[in-house]
Design an enzyme around this catalytic site. Sequence first.
Site, short mmCIF file in Angstrom:
data_model
loop_
_atom_site.label_atom_id
_atom_site.label_comp_id
_atom_site.label_asym_id
_atom_site.label_seq_id
_atom_site.Cartn_x
_atom_site.Cartn_y
_atom_site.Cartn_z
N GLY A 12 0.70 -1.29 -0.07
CA GLY A 12 -0.03 0.01 0.07
C GLY A 12 0.84 1.12 -0.06
N ALA A 13 0.60 2.12 -0.97
CA ALA A 13 1.57 3.44 -0.87
C ALA A 13 0.36 4.68 -0.87
CB ALA A 13 2.09 3.51 -2.52
N GLY A 17 1.18 4.04 4.13
CA GLY A 17 2.32 2.93 3.68
C GLY A 17 3.50 3.97 3.34
N ASN A 98 -12.55 -3.89 4.13
CA ASN A 98 -10.99 -4.13 4.23
C ASN A 98 -10.88 -5.65 4.34
OD1 ASN A 98 -10.25 -1.48 3.69
ND2 ASN A 98 -10.24 -1.08 5.80
N SER A 146 -0.41 -3.84 14.80
CA SER A 146 0.21 -2.95 15.27
C SER A 146 -0.56 -2.57 16.95
CB SER A 146 0.31 -1.59 14.64
OG SER A 146 -0.90 -1.07 14.20
N ARG A 156 1.59 7.56 27.37
CA ARG A 156 2.77 7.85 28.15
C ARG A 156 3.35 9.23 27.96
NH1 ARG A 156 5.98 2.14 27.40
NH2 ARG A 156 4.50 0.82 28.48
N HIS A 178 -7.94 -1.42 19.31
CA HIS A 178 -7.26 -0.23 18.91
C HIS A 178 -8.46 0.38 18.44
CE1 HIS A 178 -5.16 2.95 17.13
NE2 HIS A 178 -5.32 2.54 15.87
#
Length: 316
Positions: A12-13, A17, A98, A146, A156, A178
Amino acid sequence: MNSKISKVGIIGAGNVGADVANALVLLGKCVTVVLFDRTLSKAEGQAWDIEDTIPLLKDMEIIPSNQYEDLADSDIIVVTVGVQQKEGQSRLDILSDNAEIMRSTIKELDRVAPNSIILIVSNPVDVLTRIAIATSTRAENLIFGSGTVLDTARLRYQLGKRLNVSKQDVHVYVIGEHGDSEFVVWSSAFIGGILLAEFPIPQGATLEQIQQEYAELTRKRGYNISERKGNTSYGISIVVCQLVDAILRDEKQIFPVSVRADSNYGVGSEVVLGLPCIISSQGIERQLVLPRNPHEQRLLEESATKLNEAYNSLDN
């Protein structure tokens, strides 16, 4: 793995990406980056723009491609492809669009790069990682998402600013989805080895107020950024660089990534969500079980239920 011959593929660009590729080059995290996109001209435009920076940086190679075969022998392949969130959409709203993209991508990666570690970044990352694990024939430790690494970094940093300490001394995790059902494991939060519950709180606030404020800030941060600039990409690109580094250098760092939950979490063995793991050249070297109080366990179960429902809503 030997970082001298390291190769990282990116699927993926688009915004994410391309920013991942740029960050890998800027930080010199590997030797070769392959930027794959079905539209070769898009991959070329992004790769050539990044390539122009290489003479001013560490020597690397960035290769644009629309051929999966160019990803063969990659140490790591980062999957960013998918439909982007629109304003007002949650990460789960774009799941159906997706899911099929993820299945077809993983099948191609199994064909050309069966031993590569696959890092899923596309959203909703937890459910798409589960789809990737179910689709792929490779060992499960070689696929993870991720997760809540970026959410944890956001918390944090902001909490460290509020408490006037370095973010390196703030030890606390955001786990679960997430997304909207993520939560902070406050019961095991430490500031420089001192339990947060016993750490001196700035005047004018209570511990409960700070916990509520910063949990909410963390949960909404991605939406707030997207509302203002249309997407988020810089933060996640550095998350990917850190995970790539941990793998290539076999650093055995702990990150809350998207994995199937250990049975000790009590949420079933199929659900995938952000949980702390040791990341090494093996990918997921070991999942850790984070202590929770009863309230946090309920929040984890609620997050797992939401993610299970989303996964089960698909035609699997």
